[in-house]
Design an enzyme around this catalytic site. Structure first.
Site, PDB file in Angstrom:
ATOM      1  N   LEU A   1       0.848  -1.199   0.000  1.00  0.00           N
ATOM      2  CA  LEU A   1       0.000   0.000   0.000  1.00  0.00           C
ATOM      3  C   LEU A   1       0.888   1.256   0.000  1.00  0.00           C
ATOM      4  O   LEU A   1       1.817   1.355   0.803  1.00  0.00           O
ATOM      5  CB  LEU A   1      -0.890  -0.002   1.258  1.00  0.00           C
ATOM      6  CG  LEU A   1      -1.771   1.229   1.449  1.00  0.00           C
ATOM      7  CD1 LEU A   1      -2.865   1.297   0.388  1.00  0.00           C
ATOM      8  CD2 LEU A   1      -2.400   1.238   2.850  1.00  0.00           C
TER       9      LEU A   1
ATOM     10  N   GLU B   1      13.083   1.115   7.731  1.00  0.00           N
ATOM     11  CA  GLU B   1      13.158   0.576   6.362  1.00  0.00           C
ATOM     12  C   GLU B   1      14.577   0.680   5.807  1.00  0.00           C
ATOM     13  O   GLU B   1      14.800   0.615   4.594  1.00  0.00           O
ATOM     14  CB  GLU B   1      12.145   1.284   5.463  1.00  0.00           C
ATOM     15  CG  GLU B   1      10.710   1.169   5.975  1.00  0.00           C
ATOM     16  CD  GLU B   1       9.877   0.047   5.342  1.00  0.00           C
ATOM     17  OE1 GLU B   1      10.117  -0.292   4.182  1.00  0.00           O
ATOM     18  OE2 GLU B   1       8.977  -0.480   6.034  1.00  0.00           O
TER      19      GLU B   1
ATOM     20  N   HIS C   1       9.302   5.562   0.109  1.00  0.00           N
ATOM     21  CA  HIS C   1      10.638   5.679   0.706  1.00  0.00           C
ATOM     22  C   HIS C   1      11.249   6.988   0.208  1.00  0.00           C
ATOM     23  O   HIS C   1      10.996   7.396  -0.932  1.00  0.00           O
ATOM     24  CB  HIS C   1      11.559   4.525   0.261  1.00  0.00           C
ATOM     25  CG  HIS C   1      11.206   3.186   0.839  1.00  0.00           C
ATOM     26  ND1 HIS C   1      11.204   2.027   0.105  1.00  0.00           N
ATOM     27  CD2 HIS C   1      10.872   2.832   2.102  1.00  0.00           C
ATOM     28  CE1 HIS C   1      10.881   1.004   0.880  1.00  0.00           C
ATOM     29  NE2 HIS C   1      10.673   1.467   2.100  1.00  0.00           N
TER      30      HIS C   1
ATOM     31  N   CYS D   1      16.925   0.964  -5.355  1.00  0.00           N
ATOM     32  CA  CYS D   1      16.329   0.015  -4.398  1.00  0.00           C
ATOM     33  C   CYS D   1      17.078  -1.304  -4.393  1.00  0.00           C
ATOM     34  O   CYS D   1      17.117  -2.005  -3.388  1.00  0.00           O
ATOM     35  CB  CYS D   1      14.892  -0.315  -4.780  1.00  0.00           C
ATOM     36  SG  CYS D   1      13.804   1.086  -4.872  1.00  0.00           S
TER      37      CYS D   1
HETATM   38  O1  SUG Z   1       8.736  -2.300  -0.166  1.00  0.00           O
HETATM   39  N1  SUG Z   1       7.819  -3.517  -3.344  1.00  0.00           N
HETATM   40  C1  SUG Z   1       8.820  -2.934  -2.475  1.00  0.00           C
HETATM   41  C2  SUG Z   1       9.690  -1.976  -3.240  1.00  0.00           C
HETATM   42  C3  SUG Z   1      10.870  -1.523  -2.421  1.00  0.00           C
HETATM   43  C4  SUG Z   1      11.625  -0.430  -3.062  1.00  0.00           C
HETATM   44  N2  SUG Z   1      12.738  -0.064  -2.257  1.00  0.00           N
HETATM   45  C5  SUG Z   1      13.232   1.176  -2.128  1.00  0.00           C
HETATM   46  N3  SUG Z   1      12.539   2.248  -2.465  1.00  0.00           N
HETATM   47  N4  SUG Z   1      14.396   1.319  -1.592  1.00  0.00           N
HETATM   48  C6  SUG Z   1       8.176  -2.225  -1.281  1.00  0.00           C
HETATM   49  O2  SUG Z   1       7.134  -1.601  -1.466  1.00  0.00           O
HETATM   50  C7  SUG Z   1       6.049  -5.097  -3.892  1.00  0.00           C
HETATM   51  C8  SUG Z   1       5.722  -6.559  -3.704  1.00  0.00           C
HETATM   52  C9  SUG Z   1       4.455  -6.973  -4.368  1.00  0.00           C
HETATM   53  O3  SUG Z   1       3.512  -6.191  -4.419  1.00  0.00           O
HETATM   54  O4  SUG Z   1       4.378  -8.153  -4.831  1.00  0.00           O
HETATM   55  C10 SUG Z   1       7.113  -4.581  -2.955  1.00  0.00           C
HETATM   56  O5  SUG Z   1       7.293  -5.130  -1.889  1.00  0.00           O
END
Ligand code: SUG
Length: 416
Positions: free
Chosen positions: A23, A162, A230, A347
């Site tokens: 979300l 995070e 983030h 990321c």
């Molecule tokens: O935590 N997406 C990750 C993406 C993380 C990106 N990281 C940084 N910005 N450093 C998250 O939202 C999606 C998984 C799914 O929907 O299947 C997910 O976890």
């Protein structure tokens, strides 16, 4: 040899799928239910690592975690009646985004002269909250040399943390002592603020950072509401340069002056909303870039193809390159499979400033090892996963075998 920046990219795991679990992460939400391509995803990740190694930069790897996660399924008493999203959580390959693995303070910034890492608890999203025990185990192997590293347990789960995605470091050079900027959220309207101020403060204290060189900065609630779940979706720093969207921070001018007061040589490149709106920044992931110092001393911005192909972002980048700013090169890479889940080039990597010889060599990459890994991915990673496949016994077997083969070839079966 002195300390250098090593980027540890997460190898994209064989269970990579789109379950729409995050979300506030607009890409994850909009691709939920799509068919994923784990083999192509992992090869894209390797190609990015090779791209950066070819620039003459040090590269490391972190390995996919065990999936489906039997410990998580057992902890929720999974018996087939559980919510489909919880089942999908146990299958998530989200540990690929290693910017969320830990917060890292290089030895030059800490009172005891060791590099400190705190594994992130990732408590805000259930599918991410299961990562830290296995991530911690891996970090303790990779950074096991107690003379050089201290790897900390997570901060208490009452405070969401995070990791490096909400932490920036600036210094005149990577190996010099620098300032550390912790960015926390208080409110994101309909979306959660994932990084809590008290988590950031706890990490800073445990790492032994000097108060005068540590900043705590609030993320702009409007940025979170627009999809910047983030801070690294709207800002990135490297050595003396901060590259940021105008609306990244709650108090932009106050933040810039605090940075300049702590690091007088800081150069701040601000992208105005009039040129690139928050919406454009978030959909293109312009700021989720790797800002890297090349061996020549020049800085390069490794951006996702989506940013390069975005007309307004491209126009701004062309303008920036025509000026005499500190970012001299812009290098697009294809990480579309990760991008569709909200994970760009930044990321996918955890930055650690250290002497390469202080790191367990099994986690360092060279071209021969990259080729070995690519061969295993080509042979064992599923070609595609549709939402109906998640939970199948056949696929679970395939995913486990693929990871075991990888660990075995890297002599890392102790992480099984
Ligand atoms: O935590 N997406 C990750 C993406 C993380 C990106 N990281 C940084 N910005 N450093 C998250 O939202 C999606 C998984 C799914 O929907 O299947 C997910 O976890």
């Amino acid at each position: 040899m002195s300390a250098v920046e090593i980027n540890f990219d997460g190898i994209i795991g064989p269970s990579h799928n789109y379950a729409g679990l995050s979300l506030g992460n607009l890409a994850s939400a909009s691709h939920g239910g799509d068919t994923s391509f784990p083999r192509a995803a992992a090869l894209q990740g390797l190609a990015k690592m090779r791209h950066n190694m070819d620039l003459g930069l040090a590269q490391g790897i972190l390995l996919p975690l065990p999936r489906p996660n039997a410990a998580f399924l057992s902890a929720i008493g999974a018996d087939g009646t559980e919510d489909a999203r919880l089942l999908a959580a146990a299958w998530s390959a989200s540990s690929m985004w290693t910017a969320n693995a830990a917060t890292v303070s290089p030895a030059a910034d800490t009172t005891d002269g060791r590099c400190h890492l705190t594994v992130a608890n990732l408590v805000t999203m259930p599918h991410r909250s299961q990562e830290w025990p296995d991530t911690l185990k891996q970090l303790r192997v990779a950074f096991g040399s107690a003379d050089h590293f201290t790897v900390h347990d997570p901060v208490p789960p009452c405070f969401g943390d995070e990791g490096a995605a909400n932490h920036m470091r600036m210094a005149s050079r990577h190996d010099q002592s620098g300032i550390e900027i912790f960015v926390y959220g208080t409110s994101g309207g309909a979306f959660p603020a994932r990084q809590h101020e008290q988590a950031s403060r706890a990490v800073a204290r445990r790492h032994g950072l000097e108060a005068g060189r540590t900043l705590f900065v609030e993320q702009n609630p409007a940025a979170i509401a627009a999809g910047a779940f983030h801070n690294d979706v709207v800002a990135v720093a490297n050595e003396r340069v901060l590259f940021t969207h105008e609306q990244a921070f709650a108090d932009p001018e106050g933040t810039y002056s605090a940075i300049r007061a702590a690091l007088p040589e800081a150069e701040i490149v601000v992208v105005p909303a009039s040129a690139v709106s928050l919406g454009d920044a978030i959909s293109s992931y312009l700021f989720n870039a790797q800002l890297l110092t090349l061996p020549t001393g020049e800085m390069a911005l490794v951006i996702p193809l989506e940013a390069w192909e975005h007309p307004r972002v491209r126009a701004w980048l062309d303008e920036m390159r025509a000026t005499n700013g500190p970012i001299r090169r812009v290098l697009p890479v294809d990480v579309r499979q990760s991008m569709a889940n909200g994970g760009g080039p930044a990321c996918l990597r955890l930055r650690v400033v250290a002497e390469p010889k202080s790191v367990d060599t099994r986690f360092l990459l060279d071209s021969a090892k990259a080729e070995r890994i690519e061969t295993i991915i080509a042979a064992f990673w599923p070609e595609s996963i549709s939402s109906n496949d998640v939970g199948s016994d056949d696929l679970a077997e395939k995913v486990k075998t693929a990871r075991d083969e990888l660990l075995d070839s890297l002599d890392l079966s102790e992480l099984c």
